[in-house]
Design a protein around this motif. Sequence first.
Motif, PDB file in Angstrom:
ATOM      1  N   PRO A 146      12.504  30.875 -12.394  1.00  0.00           N
ATOM      2  CA  PRO A 146      13.169  30.180 -13.426  1.00  0.00           C
ATOM      3  C   PRO A 146      11.975  28.734 -13.797  1.00  0.00           C
ATOM      4  O   PRO A 146      10.953  28.887 -12.617  1.00  0.00           O
ATOM      5  N   PRO A 147      12.254  28.544 -15.086  1.00  0.00           N
ATOM      6  CA  PRO A 147      11.026  27.347 -14.720  1.00  0.00           C
ATOM      7  C   PRO A 147      11.061  26.329 -14.394  1.00  0.00           C
ATOM      8  O   PRO A 147      11.517  25.750 -13.819  1.00  0.00           O
ATOM      9  N   GLN A 148       9.208  25.946 -14.394  1.00  0.00           N
ATOM     10  CA  GLN A 148       9.230  24.504 -13.207  1.00  0.00           C
ATOM     11  C   GLN A 148       9.167  23.480 -13.745  1.00  0.00           C
ATOM     12  O   GLN A 148       8.585  23.044 -14.975  1.00  0.00           O
ATOM     13  N   ILE A 149      10.253  22.735 -13.247  1.00  0.00           N
ATOM     14  CA  ILE A 149      10.164  20.956 -14.256  1.00  0.00           C
ATOM     15  C   ILE A 149       9.859  20.434 -13.363  1.00  0.00           C
ATOM     16  O   ILE A 149      10.539  19.800 -12.186  1.00  0.00           O
ATOM     17  N   GLU A 150       8.976  18.993 -13.889  1.00  0.00           N
ATOM     18  CA  GLU A 150       8.585  18.212 -13.429  1.00  0.00           C
ATOM     19  C   GLU A 150       8.833  17.237 -13.517  1.00  0.00           C
ATOM     20  O   GLU A 150       9.558  17.324 -14.347  1.00  0.00           O
ATOM     21  N   PRO A 151       8.888  16.521 -12.281  1.00  0.00           N
ATOM     22  CA  PRO A 151      10.248  15.292 -12.475  1.00  0.00           C
ATOM     23  C   PRO A 151       9.409  14.143 -13.362  1.00  0.00           C
ATOM     24  O   PRO A 151       8.562  14.431 -13.690  1.00  0.00           O
ATOM     25  N   PRO A 152      10.274  13.664 -14.218  1.00  0.00           N
ATOM     26  CA  PRO A 152       9.590  12.605 -14.748  1.00  0.00           C
ATOM     27  C   PRO A 152       8.573  11.453 -14.228  1.00  0.00           C
ATOM     28  O   PRO A 152       9.038  10.808 -12.798  1.00  0.00           O
ATOM     29  N   SER A 153       8.176  10.918 -15.503  1.00  0.00           N
ATOM     30  CA  SER A 153       7.152   9.998 -14.904  1.00  0.00           C
ATOM     31  C   SER A 153       7.431   8.798 -14.681  1.00  0.00           C
ATOM     32  O   SER A 153       8.435   8.757 -15.465  1.00  0.00           O
ATOM     33  N   THR A 154       7.308   7.654 -14.017  1.00  0.00           N
ATOM     34  CA  THR A 154       7.568   6.230 -13.750  1.00  0.00           C
ATOM     35  C   THR A 154       7.107   5.841 -14.614  1.00  0.00           C
ATOM     36  O   THR A 154       8.372   4.578 -15.551  1.00  0.00           O
ATOM     37  N   ASP A 155       6.364   5.611 -16.082  1.00  0.00           N
ATOM     38  CA  ASP A 155       6.926   4.865 -17.361  1.00  0.00           C
ATOM     39  C   ASP A 155       7.442   5.431 -18.039  1.00  0.00           C
ATOM     40  O   ASP A 155       7.462   4.650 -19.501  1.00  0.00           O
ATOM     41  N   VAL A 156       8.997   6.448 -18.210  1.00  0.00           N
ATOM     42  CA  VAL A 156       9.652   7.196 -18.996  1.00  0.00           C
ATOM     43  C   VAL A 156      10.981   6.373 -18.750  1.00  0.00           C
ATOM     44  O   VAL A 156      11.674   6.604 -16.576  1.00  0.00           O
ATOM     45  N   ALA A 157      11.233   5.641 -19.209  1.00  0.00           N
ATOM     46  CA  ALA A 157      12.922   4.924 -18.723  1.00  0.00           C
ATOM     47  C   ALA A 157      14.244   6.351 -19.158  1.00  0.00           C
ATOM     48  O   ALA A 157      13.773   7.395 -20.141  1.00  0.00           O
ATOM     49  N   PRO A 158      14.434   6.051 -18.583  1.00  0.00           N
ATOM     50  CA  PRO A 158      15.741   7.250 -18.643  1.00  0.00           C
ATOM     51  C   PRO A 158      17.200   6.806 -19.526  1.00  0.00           C
ATOM     52  O   PRO A 158      17.137   5.854 -20.044  1.00  0.00           O
TER      53      PRO A 158
END
Length: 162
Positions: free
Chosen positions: A29-41
């Motif tokens: 499965p593709p590796q998905i990184e968690p969102p960085s802290t500077d990106v708002a959900p």
Amino acid sequence: MTDPRRDAVEPREWDAAPPQPAPAQPPQPPQIEPPSTDVAPADESLRLPGEHRGGFTRLPTAPVEVLRAETGSTVTWIEPQRPLVGLAGWALGFSVAGLVVACFVGWGFPLGIGSAITAIVALRRPLENRAVAVWALVLGLVSVLYSAGWLVWAAQTANLFA
């Protein structure tokens, strides 16, 4: 006659069985990184098409408000004041109106005097259209002369100078 070498079956490379591929490994499965802290959900609520989504509070062509930021004795930015332009156009409009009035009655000279003064002020301003201001001045003075001519004619016909 037959050649005995020809009748012997020799294995040839095109007769050989194709090599078997290696057993396939299941795809990772593709590796998905968690969102960085500077990106708002992202806001997951449903929105109507064309609804304001926030972020922009002015039109793209609206003027930008620039605040004066002072740090100590140094001023970092001062928004230049936009000069008022258009006085020559107003002077030309009033001088044309004064000329039209002066062609019919003698009491159009206040419009002519006002337009001539406004045209002189417009000529002294650096960003005004000089050609329009000159036309306004000339037509304003012509309307004053026409009005004066009407008033002199009216005074002579009424025997005011006798």
